[in-house]
Design an enzyme around this catalytic site. Structure first.
Site, PDB file in Angstrom:
ATOM      1  N   TYR A 188       0.906 -11.461 -84.079  1.00 38.14           N
ATOM      2  CA  TYR A 188       2.184 -12.014 -84.228  1.00 38.14           C
ATOM      3  C   TYR A 188       2.410 -12.924 -82.514  1.00 38.14           C
ATOM      4  O   TYR A 188       2.858 -13.836 -82.590  1.00 38.14           O
ATOM      5  CB  TYR A 188       3.335 -10.990 -84.264  1.00 38.14           C
ATOM      6  CG  TYR A 188       4.608 -11.453 -83.754  1.00 38.14           C
ATOM      7  CD1 TYR A 188       5.517 -12.169 -84.558  1.00 38.14           C
ATOM      8  CD2 TYR A 188       5.303 -10.971 -82.709  1.00 38.14           C
ATOM      9  CE1 TYR A 188       6.834 -12.563 -84.384  1.00 38.14           C
ATOM     10  CE2 TYR A 188       6.651 -11.329 -82.194  1.00 38.14           C
ATOM     11  CZ  TYR A 188       7.323 -12.205 -83.209  1.00 38.14           C
ATOM     12  OH  TYR A 188       8.574 -12.617 -82.970  1.00 38.14           O
TER      13      TYR A 188
HETATM   14  N1  LIG Z   1      14.828 -10.017 -83.381  1.00 37.89           N
HETATM   15  C1  LIG Z   1      13.991  -9.703 -82.276  1.00 37.89           C
HETATM   16  O1  LIG Z   1      14.048  -8.939 -81.632  1.00 37.89           O
HETATM   17  C2  LIG Z   1      13.157 -10.938 -82.058  1.00 37.89           C
HETATM   18  C3  LIG Z   1      12.384 -11.096 -80.814  1.00 37.89           C
HETATM   19  C4  LIG Z   1      11.562 -11.999 -80.129  1.00 37.89           C
HETATM   20  C5  LIG Z   1      11.468 -13.227 -81.062  1.00 37.89           C
HETATM   21  N2  LIG Z   1      12.207 -13.166 -82.072  1.00 37.89           N
HETATM   22  C6  LIG Z   1      12.121 -14.455 -82.970  1.00 37.89           C
HETATM   23  O2  LIG Z   1      13.223 -15.126 -83.454  1.00 37.89           O
HETATM   24  C7  LIG Z   1      13.453 -15.575 -84.435  1.00 37.89           C
HETATM   25  C8  LIG Z   1      14.432 -15.048 -85.350  1.00 37.89           C
HETATM   26  O3  LIG Z   1      14.220 -13.441 -85.719  1.00 37.89           O
HETATM   27  P1  LIG Z   1      15.078 -12.520 -86.257  1.00 37.89           P
HETATM   28  O4  LIG Z   1      15.037 -11.246 -85.727  1.00 37.89           O
HETATM   29  O5  LIG Z   1      16.451 -13.266 -86.737  1.00 37.89           O
HETATM   30  O6  LIG Z   1      14.287 -12.540 -87.818  1.00 37.89           O
HETATM   31  P2  LIG Z   1      14.531 -12.569 -89.383  1.00 37.89           P
HETATM   32  O7  LIG Z   1      13.325 -12.125 -90.174  1.00 37.89           O
HETATM   33  O8  LIG Z   1      15.823 -11.832 -89.653  1.00 37.89           O
HETATM   34  O9  LIG Z   1      14.794 -14.164 -89.276  1.00 37.89           O
HETATM   35  C9  LIG Z   1      13.840 -15.243 -89.771  1.00 37.89           C
HETATM   36  C10 LIG Z   1      14.219 -15.686 -90.989  1.00 37.89           C
HETATM   37  O10 LIG Z   1      13.506 -16.793 -91.289  1.00 37.89           O
HETATM   38  C11 LIG Z   1      13.167 -17.043 -92.725  1.00 37.89           C
HETATM   39  N3  LIG Z   1      11.900 -17.616 -92.967  1.00 37.89           N
HETATM   40  C12 LIG Z   1      10.542 -16.988 -92.480  1.00 37.89           C
HETATM   41  N4  LIG Z   1       9.734 -17.786 -92.657  1.00 37.89           N
HETATM   42  C13 LIG Z   1      10.047 -19.095 -93.128  1.00 37.89           C
HETATM   43  C14 LIG Z   1       9.400 -19.837 -93.825  1.00 37.89           C
HETATM   44  N5  LIG Z   1       8.350 -20.270 -93.829  1.00 37.89           N
HETATM   45  N6  LIG Z   1      10.555 -21.162 -94.214  1.00 37.89           N
HETATM   46  C15 LIG Z   1      11.872 -20.743 -94.268  1.00 37.89           C
HETATM   47  N7  LIG Z   1      12.293 -19.686 -93.772  1.00 37.89           N
HETATM   48  C16 LIG Z   1      11.592 -19.007 -93.298  1.00 37.89           C
HETATM   49  C17 LIG Z   1      13.108 -15.482 -93.051  1.00 37.89           C
HETATM   50  O11 LIG Z   1      13.597 -15.433 -94.683  1.00 37.89           O
HETATM   51  C18 LIG Z   1      14.296 -14.815 -92.419  1.00 37.89           C
HETATM   52  O12 LIG Z   1      15.763 -14.979 -92.718  1.00 37.89           O
HETATM   53  C19 LIG Z   1      11.867 -15.501 -85.135  1.00 37.89           C
HETATM   54  O13 LIG Z   1      11.153 -16.655 -84.949  1.00 37.89           O
HETATM   55  C20 LIG Z   1      11.393 -14.485 -84.494  1.00 37.89           C
HETATM   56  O14 LIG Z   1      10.069 -14.348 -84.258  1.00 37.89           O
HETATM   57  C21 LIG Z   1      12.780 -12.329 -82.447  1.00 37.89           C
HETATM   58  O1  LIG Z   2      10.717  -8.884 -78.372  1.00 36.01           O
HETATM   59  C1  LIG Z   2       9.739  -9.267 -79.063  1.00 36.01           C
HETATM   60  O2  LIG Z   2       9.254 -10.327 -78.989  1.00 36.01           O
HETATM   61  C2  LIG Z   2       9.445  -8.404 -80.502  1.00 36.01           C
HETATM   62  O3  LIG Z   2      10.778  -7.534 -80.619  1.00 36.01           O
HETATM   63  C3  LIG Z   2      10.712  -6.644 -81.546  1.00 36.01           C
HETATM   64  O4  LIG Z   2       9.646  -6.154 -81.720  1.00 36.01           O
HETATM   65  P1  LIG Z   2       9.586  -4.577 -80.873  1.00 36.01           P
HETATM   66  O5  LIG Z   2       9.779  -4.407 -79.448  1.00 36.01           O
HETATM   67  O6  LIG Z   2       8.146  -4.022 -81.555  1.00 36.01           O
HETATM   68  O7  LIG Z   2      10.783  -3.889 -81.749  1.00 36.01           O
HETATM   69  P2  LIG Z   2      10.802  -2.693 -82.981  1.00 36.01           P
HETATM   70  O8  LIG Z   2      10.042  -2.646 -83.927  1.00 36.01           O
HETATM   71  O9  LIG Z   2      12.343  -2.377 -82.912  1.00 36.01           O
HETATM   72  O10 LIG Z   2      10.403  -1.396 -81.700  1.00 36.01           O
HETATM   73  C4  LIG Z   2      10.899  -1.144 -80.595  1.00 36.01           C
HETATM   74  C5  LIG Z   2      10.279   0.382 -80.069  1.00 36.01           C
HETATM   75  O11 LIG Z   2      10.398   1.428 -80.865  1.00 36.01           O
HETATM   76  C6  LIG Z   2       9.198   1.736 -81.019  1.00 36.01           C
HETATM   77  N1  LIG Z   2       8.771   2.141 -82.470  1.00 36.01           N
HETATM   78  C7  LIG Z   2       9.038   1.331 -83.377  1.00 36.01           C
HETATM   79  C8  LIG Z   2       9.179   1.855 -84.857  1.00 36.01           C
HETATM   80  C9  LIG Z   2       8.883   3.164 -85.248  1.00 36.01           C
HETATM   81  O12 LIG Z   2       8.820   3.715 -86.127  1.00 36.01           O
HETATM   82  N2  LIG Z   2       8.789   4.140 -84.020  1.00 36.01           N
HETATM   83  C10 LIG Z   2       8.803   3.686 -82.820  1.00 36.01           C
HETATM   84  O13 LIG Z   2       8.564   4.339 -81.853  1.00 36.01           O
HETATM   85  C11 LIG Z   2       7.918   0.463 -80.818  1.00 36.01           C
HETATM   86  O14 LIG Z   2       6.594   1.005 -80.446  1.00 36.01           O
HETATM   87  C12 LIG Z   2       8.973  -0.216 -79.813  1.00 36.01           C
HETATM   88  O15 LIG Z   2       8.411   0.233 -78.603  1.00 36.01           O
HETATM   89  C13 LIG Z   2      10.718  -7.658 -82.979  1.00 36.01           C
HETATM   90  O16 LIG Z   2      10.843  -6.797 -83.834  1.00 36.01           O
HETATM   91  C14 LIG Z   2       9.440  -8.531 -82.812  1.00 36.01           C
HETATM   92  O17 LIG Z   2       9.778  -9.551 -83.904  1.00 36.01           O
HETATM   93  C15 LIG Z   2       9.265  -9.345 -81.652  1.00 36.01           C
HETATM   94  O18 LIG Z   2       9.775 -10.425 -81.607  1.00 36.01           O
END
Ligand SMILES: NC(=O)c1ccc[n+]([C@@H]2O[C@H](COP(=O)([O-])OP(=O)(O)OC[C@H]3O[C@@H](n4cnc5c(N)ncnc54)[C@H](O)[C@@H]3O)[C@@H](O)[C@H]2O)c1
Ligand SMILES: O=C(O)[C@H]1O[C@H](OP(=O)(O)OP(=O)(O)OC[C@H]2O[C@@H](n3ccc(=O)[nH]c3=O)[C@H](O)[C@@H]2O)[C@H](O)[C@@H](O)[C@H]1O
Length: 377
Positions: A188
């Protein structure tokens, strides 16, 4: 038109292109305030995408969403977000960002000034189960989208979601944008890092304005069921055990958990300051902005502390299995330095984890009810 696309694990068909469809797209893209923007939001039925779309619409910008509604997590939650957006006048097109014809059609119908690119295969650990879904959405889909953006006339400014995971095995804390990002710990993270390099080439060759946002573990209402705070809540309420990972030498893992409203403000701030692309129709006419910002909270909290806060809000004790972190792509801690985003667009997170989780729990209980039983995937 009908396009068949591989949305990760299964094929689905999406219909688009009729007169009614075009009308919906145009209406959704209408700007309701002077100087506003028309924004294509990818991943609009997702967690962050739905919040950003709503915030843009509420302040008068035109917004059109696109999402493939894949089944990485319960698609009914994505459909519910789409309905919520429809009530506010935002239309989410069902389609995949790998579908270049659909994207080109959208740009024919609307001269988007900005693209907020949030569609991706998210989740760190799932990359070991389904690596190709990351390549499909985060690499191939990104390139398809950028190809359309660079050819558009005028070109839109692009703001997109990278990730804190690009810091990988970096041990320097807090993480600054200038720190090394060449040691990803998961596929990822590697695809997000690749995205940063890929977007750079489109900035360099075609003059696209590019802003990459490194989000730090975003949480809040309408969140993602695969994330720890969400799945822990579900399991705690259902009386099921939760697995808490612990680092080497019994050190707790920690995350710079960032509340969704703070992240939304950062997204809007970066759209507002993104400047213009300098090319049109695939030709560059001068240098364009290329920026990367951390959007974090600047105060990491350990995973056991997250569990304690949830226990307090839910008034239920968790059944915890504490296990050593398996080699699954997780990193031990994250911690953002946000001074660049503060300087550029006044980014200043204001929600601590205690307050943000209270809002999440309130939403969770109103959405799934106390008898949430088997409501979530
Ligand atoms: N939520 C977090 O903690 C977090 C942290 C760091 C980065 N991000 C990034 O932020 C963005 C949004 O994340 P989120 O948490 O809302 O995730 P999410 O999975 O809820 O949203 C992503 C959406 O994109 C859609 N999607 C995926 N692949 C697609 C494709 N090929 N074509 C069209 N739609 C597609 C999915 O159906 C989903 O609804 C992502 O790029 C994710 O990697 C999220
Ligand atoms: O900032 C990001 O770039 C990422 O943020 C998020 O990842 P993470 O920080 O891994 O969030 P999350 O799964 O909530 O785990 C949180 C903590 O709980 C721990 N964790 C998790 C699951 C479990 O069952 N047990 C556990 O201890 C786990 O080890 C971790 O320490 C987004 O999902 C990802 O899309 C990405 O973009």
């Amino acid at each position: 038109f009908q396009s068949f696309v591989d949305s990760g694990s299964r094929y689905f068909a999406a219909s688009w292109g009729g007169i009614q469809w075009e009308k919906q797209v145009r209406k959704s893209a209408q700007i309701h305030r002077g100087g506003g923007m028309s924004v294509l939001v990818t991943g609009a039925a997702g967690f962050v995408g739905s919040h950003v779309s709503l915030a843009l619409k509420k302040r008068g910008d035109g917004v059109v969403g696109i999402d493939n509604f894949n089944s990485y997590y319960d698609p009914s939650l994505k459909k519910a977000r789409k309905s919520m957006l429809a009530e506010h006048g935002v239309f989410v097109v069902a389609g995949d960002i790998n579908d270049g014809k659909l994207l080109a059609k959208l740009f024919d119908v609307v001269a988007f000034t900005h693209v907020m690119h949030l569609a991706a295969q998210a989740g760190v650990r799932y990359a070991m189960e389904n690596p190709h879904s990351y390549v499909h959405s985060n690499i191939a889909g990104l390139v398809t989208l950028l190809e359309i953006c660079k050819s558009a006339n005028p070109q839109p400014a692009v703001v997109w979601a990278s990730s804190s995971s690009v810091y990988g095995l970096n041990e320097k804390s807090p993480f600054s944008e200038s720190d090394r990002t060449d040691q990803p710990a998961s596929l990822y993270a590697a695809t997000k890092k690749a995205g940063e390099e890929i977007t750079h080439t489109y900035n360099h060759i075609y003059g696209l304005s590019i802003t990459g946002l490194r989000f730090f573990t975003v949480y809040g209402p309408w969140g993602r069921p695969d994330m720890a705070y969400f799945s822990f809540t579900r399991n705690i309420l259902q009386g099921k055990p939760i697995t808490v990972y612990r680092g080497k030498n019994r050190v707790d893992l920690a995350r710079d958990f960032t509340y969704i409203d703070d992240v939304v403000k950062g997204c809007l701030g970066s759209l507002d300051t993104s400047g213009k692309s300098t090319g049109s129709g695939g030709k560059k006419s001068g240098p364009a902005p290329y920026r990367i910002f951390n959007l974090g909270n600047t105060s990491p909290v350990t995973v056991p502390a997250l569990v304690s806060i949830l226990e307090r809000h839910l008034k239920v004790k968790a059944k915890k299995n504490v296990v050593e972190m398996p080699g699954n792509g997780d990193v031990p801690f994250t911690h953002a330095n946000i001074s660049m985003a503060r300087r550029e667009f006044g980014y200043k997170p204001t929600t601590d984890l205690q307050t943000g989780l209270k809002k999440f729990v309130k939403w969770y209980l109103s959405y799934y009810g106390y008898n949430h039983g088997k409501a979530v995937n």
